[in-house]
Structures are given as structure tokens and as C-alpha cells.
Write a protein that holds these residues in place. Sequence first.
Motif, short mmCIF file in Angstrom:
data_model
loop_
_atom_site.label_atom_id
_atom_site.label_comp_id
_atom_site.label_asym_id
_atom_site.label_seq_id
_atom_site.Cartn_x
_atom_site.Cartn_y
_atom_site.Cartn_z
N GLU A 254 37.07 37.02 52.49
CA GLU A 254 36.79 36.40 51.16
C GLU A 254 36.74 34.85 51.82
OE1 GLU A 254 40.50 34.63 49.07
OE2 GLU A 254 39.93 36.67 47.51
N TYR A 265 42.84 45.41 50.49
CA TYR A 265 42.61 46.62 49.26
C TYR A 265 44.35 47.19 48.88
CZ TYR A 265 37.74 46.01 49.01
OH TYR A 265 36.35 45.65 48.83
N TYR A 288 38.84 47.92 39.49
CA TYR A 288 39.85 46.07 40.44
C TYR A 288 40.01 45.21 39.96
CZ TYR A 288 42.13 43.70 44.72
OH TYR A 288 42.97 42.78 44.46
N LYS A 289 40.87 44.66 39.03
CA LYS A 289 40.46 42.85 38.99
C LYS A 289 40.31 42.58 37.92
CE LYS A 289 40.43 40.44 43.21
NZ LYS A 289 39.38 39.51 44.09
N TYR A 290 41.32 42.82 36.49
CA TYR A 290 41.44 42.68 35.07
C TYR A 290 39.82 43.90 34.34
CZ TYR A 290 42.19 38.37 36.67
OH TYR A 290 43.29 37.10 36.84
N GLU A 292 37.53 45.18 36.07
CA GLU A 292 35.55 45.43 36.28
C GLU A 292 35.25 46.21 37.23
OE1 GLU A 292 33.50 42.86 35.49
OE2 GLU A 292 35.00 41.84 34.28
#
Length: 327
Positions: A254, A265, A288-290, A292
Motif C-alpha cells: 500500500e 490479507y 474484500y472491503k465493503y 467489493e
Amino acid sequence: MIKDSICVTTAGGGMNFNCDCIIHLDSNDRELKNGVMKAISKTEELQFKSVAFSVKAVTEMGFTLTQVADIFSQGIHQMQKTYVEINIVCSSQELVTEFVSMLENNICSYERGLRMNFLSRPKNALRSARKIKVMLESTISMKVFAKNDAIANTAISELQKLLHKDFIQFPFDDVNIKFLSEDEINEIQNTQMEMAVEIEINRNIGRIKIIGLQINVTSAMVEVKNILRRSCEIRFAKDHARFVSGMVQWCFLEVDSDGEKLVDYPAEISLKLEEAVRGRKQKVEFFYKYGEKYIVDFSTYEEYMDKDPTDYVKVIRKIKLTGMFFL
């Protein structure tokens, strides 16, 4: 005034009736079931809480005792929808025994998984009514009226014997019960209504007990074991993911205002990536993430959102045993 083959009068005139009013049915109307439901509807309309049907009075209209029992058995589904307390009055012990026997046989034929709540006395009794355990919402309430306590108690005893003989208890032990989550326990409890059974769960000792009619218990047992199997599979997958994550950890690189940093992860996704790369897959998808959808391309070791392939990050496979990194 008679309307729709039904008439309501007061309980006066010197008659010794302890009630607010009397609902009269047209004796020429041979549709007894409709008459019973009309009387219940009229009770609701008048905003009374209970209604009593005299078995003797109905038979004097020309109906046999078998027909009366059959009508009340068939009307159970509709009777369950009303808030009105339905009372059936028998004038003698012989009539109680005979009518209850017919009613029980009919109920067993018509109803799947029905249990009853029997009360021994009317509301104006000198002492409170005795109650048999109420099971779930698929129940009806019934009162047995008699001339004295002895007759009422005899009737209740016979009813209990008739009902209880058809019910079984099936306990079974399974170590996986100890590891059930709260959601899984709730899922099992919810099958009570669907299967018309009672389910007791003891997570401490790993035991489940199912109570009900044999056919319902069998169906419920199949459903409960399916839930246990799914629970075991989910737990195994999580344990396997944790085991693999102890050897291999997948991360992504990131980049933000503070620079670059490795972000691990979750174990389940790390396992999914590891299985994909070992299976020589070119790509793998996960959510993953909301919620998505993301895709990892192993030809470039890049992860990107399905809806925006231009927004990507580098993916790294880290072998924990040696501390090696692979891009």
C-alpha cells in the motif's frame, strides 16, 4: 335480530348462564363449521375474549358427536388465527371421555406437529386453572368444563396420555455442538417453528435434544445435522487458513502519503491466494472491503478492483519459515 343465520341475545330471562350473551345459530343451517366460525367472528365483533360451545346443545341440533368432533378438528387452522379463547363444554364424564377420544384421533389425522394447552377450569373457578406446558406458537388453547374437579382432572389425565404417547425425545451427542456460534445456535432454534418441535441445546456437554412427533423429530434431526456439518466445514476452513497463514502470508503493498507499507490479507483470503498459486491459476477473484470484488493476476502479481483495473497494487507472497519474499 337474525342476520346471516346468527342471532345474539342477553343471558337473562331467569336462565343460570354465567356469560355476557348467548349466540344462537340457525338449526336449519347444516354447515356446522361455518356456524362455529360465525360464532367466533361474532365474539370478536362484540370484543369478548372467549366463547363456549356446548357439545350437548350441538348434538341436540341433529349433529352426531363424531360430526361435532370432526368440525372442531377441521377448524383448528382458522381457530388459531383468532385471539378468542375457545371453550368446549361437556355435561358428563362419559361425554368428556368419548368426545376427547374422537377429537384426539381427528387432530392426529389433520394436524402435523400440533400440541395443545389444556386448562381444567373456567375463569370463574375458585382456584386457578392447571396448565400443561405450552409448545411454540403452533398451539391452540382448549378448556374442558365439567361438573366437578374429579371429572375435569380425569379428562385432563386422559388427554395427557393420548397426546404424550405420540411424542418422542431424541437426544444426540456431537463434539461439534460445543463449537457452535451464536448465529448457528439461533439457526437451529429457528427450525423449531418450521419443524413443529422443541429443541434443547447444551453446548457445554455437546448435546442436542429434539422433542416432538416422530415424523417431525426425524425431519428436524436432518436439518440440525446439516447445520452441524456446515458449521464443521466452516470451522475446518478457518483452521486450515490459520495453519497456512502460519507458513505463508500474502500481502499487498500500500502506498500513501507516509510512503509504502505491507498490509496482510486476512487468513481466509491469504489461503485462497495460496491455493490458487499452487493450483497454477492465472487469476483469482475474492470479495474484500465493503463487498467489493477484487482480482489478483499472478502473471504480474498485481491486485485490482474488478470495476477499475487501472487502480492496482503489488501483491507479495511471504514465506514465514524462511523470511523470503516473492513479487
